[in-house]
Design a protein around this motif. Sequence first.
Motif, PDB file in Angstrom:
ATOM      1  N   LEU A 425       0.825  -1.204   0.000  1.00 54.03           N
ATOM      2  CA  LEU A 425       0.000   0.000   0.000  1.00 54.03           C
ATOM      3  C   LEU A 425       0.859   1.253   0.000  1.00 54.03           C
ATOM      4  N   SER A 426       1.983   1.223   0.719  1.00 57.27           N
ATOM      5  CA  SER A 426       2.864   2.401   0.765  1.00 57.27           C
ATOM      6  C   SER A 426       3.508   2.676  -0.578  1.00 57.27           C
ATOM      7  N   ALA A 428       1.995   2.008  -3.451  1.00 55.74           N
ATOM      8  CA  ALA A 428       0.946   2.460  -4.357  1.00 55.74           C
ATOM      9  C   ALA A 428       0.409   3.836  -4.008  1.00 55.74           C
ATOM     10  N   VAL A 429       0.382   4.166  -2.730  1.00 55.55           N
ATOM     11  CA  VAL A 429      -0.241   5.420  -2.290  1.00 55.55           C
ATOM     12  C   VAL A 429       0.815   6.305  -1.627  1.00 55.55           C
ATOM     13  N   LYS A 431       2.643   8.794   0.788  1.00 58.12           N
ATOM     14  CA  LYS A 431       2.499   9.118   2.214  1.00 58.12           C
ATOM     15  C   LYS A 431       1.765   8.051   3.020  1.00 58.12           C
ATOM     16  N   ALA A 432       1.378   6.961   2.394  1.00 57.44           N
ATOM     17  CA  ALA A 432       0.654   5.926   3.135  1.00 57.44           C
ATOM     18  C   ALA A 432       1.522   5.295   4.210  1.00 57.44           C
ATOM     19  N   TYR A 481      10.474   4.126   2.779  1.00 54.49           N
ATOM     20  CA  TYR A 481       9.833   5.182   1.992  1.00 54.49           C
ATOM     21  C   TYR A 481      10.718   6.429   1.943  1.00 54.49           C
TER      22      TYR A 481
END
Length: 869
Positions: A425-426, A428-429, A431-432, A481
């Motif tokens: 998810l991080s 793909a999105v 700041k997730a 990230y």
Amino acid sequence: MFPLMAATGHPQAGLFGFGTLRLSRPATWQQGLALLAGIAMGVIGVELARHHPLSGTLALAAWGLAAAAAAVLWVKSPALLLAPLPLIGLAPWSGWISFEELDLLATACGCGGYLAYALQLNARDRAPAWRHGLVYSPAVQLLILALAASAMLGMWRGFEDAGGFVFGWFHGYHEPMNSVRNGKALFLALALLPLWTAAAAARPRGFSRGLLLGLVLALAAGSLAALWERLAYTGLLDFSTDYRTTALFWEMHVGGAALDGFLVMTLPFALLALLRTRSPWWFAAGLGVVLLAAYAVLTTFSRGVYLALPLMLVPLVLLADAQRRRAAGSGPESSHLDSTLGAVDAPLPRLAKLGALAMAAAFALAATLVFTGGGYRGLIALFFVMAMLLVMPASLWRPSLGQRLTAVLMGAVLALLLGGASWALSVAVPKAAYVLNVVALLCCAALRWRDAPGQTRPVYVLLVTASWFWLLSTMVIVADYWGGTTGRWTSMAAGLALGGVWSAMLLEPRLWPLQDAGATGSAAWRKRALLVAGLLLVMAVVAALGGGAYLRDRMATWKEDGLFRLTHWREGLRLLHGPEQWLLGRGTGRFVPANFYEGANEARIGDYRLRTDEGEAYLALTAGKHVLGRGELFRISQRIAAPAPGTAKVTLVSRTASDATLVLEICERNLIYPDNCHAVASQLKPQRAEGADPQRVGDWQRQTFEIPGVQAMGGDWWAPRFVTFSMSLDARGGRLDISRIALHDAQGRALLTNGDFNREMAHWFFSSDRHHLPWHMKNAALHVLFEQGLLGLALLGSAVVLVLARLSFGRGRDHPLAPAIVAALIGFATVGAFDSLLDAPRIGFVFFTLLLLGLGLRALPGEGVARVA
């Protein structure tokens, strides 16, 4: 020598009252002497206040208020004297260095305190001898007299070396009054010692608490000043700029370690107070002070301070622990210790200590790895991981070993699945990663809140373990990230180390250092809060080392700097000539002039003198003979109001005997690190009548210079910057006589005060930004040796050793403040191995206060150690 002056408090002839205020004539010869001492200190204090360069009226009013407060609170006068100490150095504004606000405050506290004791204001019952908190044996009294005699002899020899005593309000480092400046700290402490002896006899616990409170408040004030300085001039997290914190210690205008010495002498008292307080509010306040002080310590970038911390904190903890163990014992050794402040905490078992060390090591390693790849964001995520680890409930260990092992294995699998989904998810999105880290943190917090103490719940153990492992995985995701591949692998290694430590502790309860405190015990929150504070300190150190190039550079050059120090010490000792100077010293305050006239060119720094010519005062400014760079210039400065933007004009009446380059600057600076400067450099040539002697100084000439492009200065309202005008000579060995100088901003406002020097050096101050070695011996022991000889060094060394011995193993070892005083003196000695320290009066005053009190403090029945966490 030090009479136990406990006030009598019984009715006296001639008693008179003012409402509830009752005074009596002195009833004993001790009180008669106190009356004379109070009057003498009042006369001296009023005379000093009257001549204050900024405002004699305001100084007199402030002095009177301080004296009145000292009269009412004379038992706790150390708090009044020590608390404002780091904030009351106004030399950059006033130009005073021989005398300063320390002298005003000391005389006010002495005057008010002695008069209150002599006239029996708020009289105390006379305490029996066994309740006296300060007792000096005849041998110790002789030692103190010898210390005073040696210091007095050093001052007399300093006057002789300077050509005889001449009084002056604004003498510099070369003139006779510098001997007074360097030597007064001991005598200020001695002047107050009989008053403190009386206070410790009347109210031993009140006096000790006053001393503790004063030192803790002083640390808070000094640390807040350091915080303001970093916020205003560098930014809080800038550890790369070549800027060492000086706070409001003007004594560092020519380098030195005044702030370093202040921090290591006051920090132990805040730590001791933090360990012993039982109130959550006082604990929170104390923790805030310690964290502020830790930041100040870090931003000194002083290797001496960093070395002093473990050397002084280990004895502090060991001595406090020894006091705690004696208090917990049942033998005669503990019979006199106070037992009214709660039960003594049981010491940690051996395996629990091993677990604590493993946890600390794992976190230190993890912080280093995470910050290397994940930066500040990864470090913050790691902090959340550790904070949740420290609040793990005791109920987790109620299930059987098999159930806990199952929880670890299944929790790791569940966390691995959640972590994989979170990572996807991080990616793909945007700041997730940060959102997922907060969600995992909230899940951990919610599960901790749902704890049921005393119940065995294997599923709860599984959920807590899985959520914490998931939080650990989101820390890796945050680092990945932010830092990419490097952040991913370094944080993964850190996560494996922490996960392994927690798993071992969950499976083996004896390794968990916090389980014995219980979930709700009074010691639980204190221990956890202390550990959280420790985490913050480790993070700060890691961030400073990892993110600060300046600190790394300083650490890398310790060997070269050490060789410079050794050379400097040898050259300094060569200035002692003959057996007499080696035995008795060259004289207090005489290192700078001796080095100037007899040292190498590098030691021939700039200087100034006030002269008169046909009744008109002028300033003779000279440049050093060493290699001059911008940081090595000798500057005469004045703090001014922020000028209006535009072109500033300087009007100068001066003369010179040879060509000289005059540098005029308007800068934002606290002390020695200029920023946002606007300057002009002008070549000055001598002006002489035809046929005049070319070697003679030229005639006076009036010139005007412009400083263009001055921008808005002064900083923000919440982090103001001081604005300073300075003048210096960029010509080796050059001299310039200045009769008048005026500065006007773009709006025509006159910004300088005493520009004609008719008030001597009032409002003017001097500094050397980078060239510091010629101003200091750079070793406290060698400083004493130079000024007072081997005799003075032996006396002072004996006093320090005696205090360390009696407060560690002797009569004073169970005094509540004994561990802190020992730690403070060890810290002072460590920092003093690399700097003079005693040439800063405020630092010398704190040192001699602790030394003199340490020679007489003793534990009393019912007044012993408070409980240690």
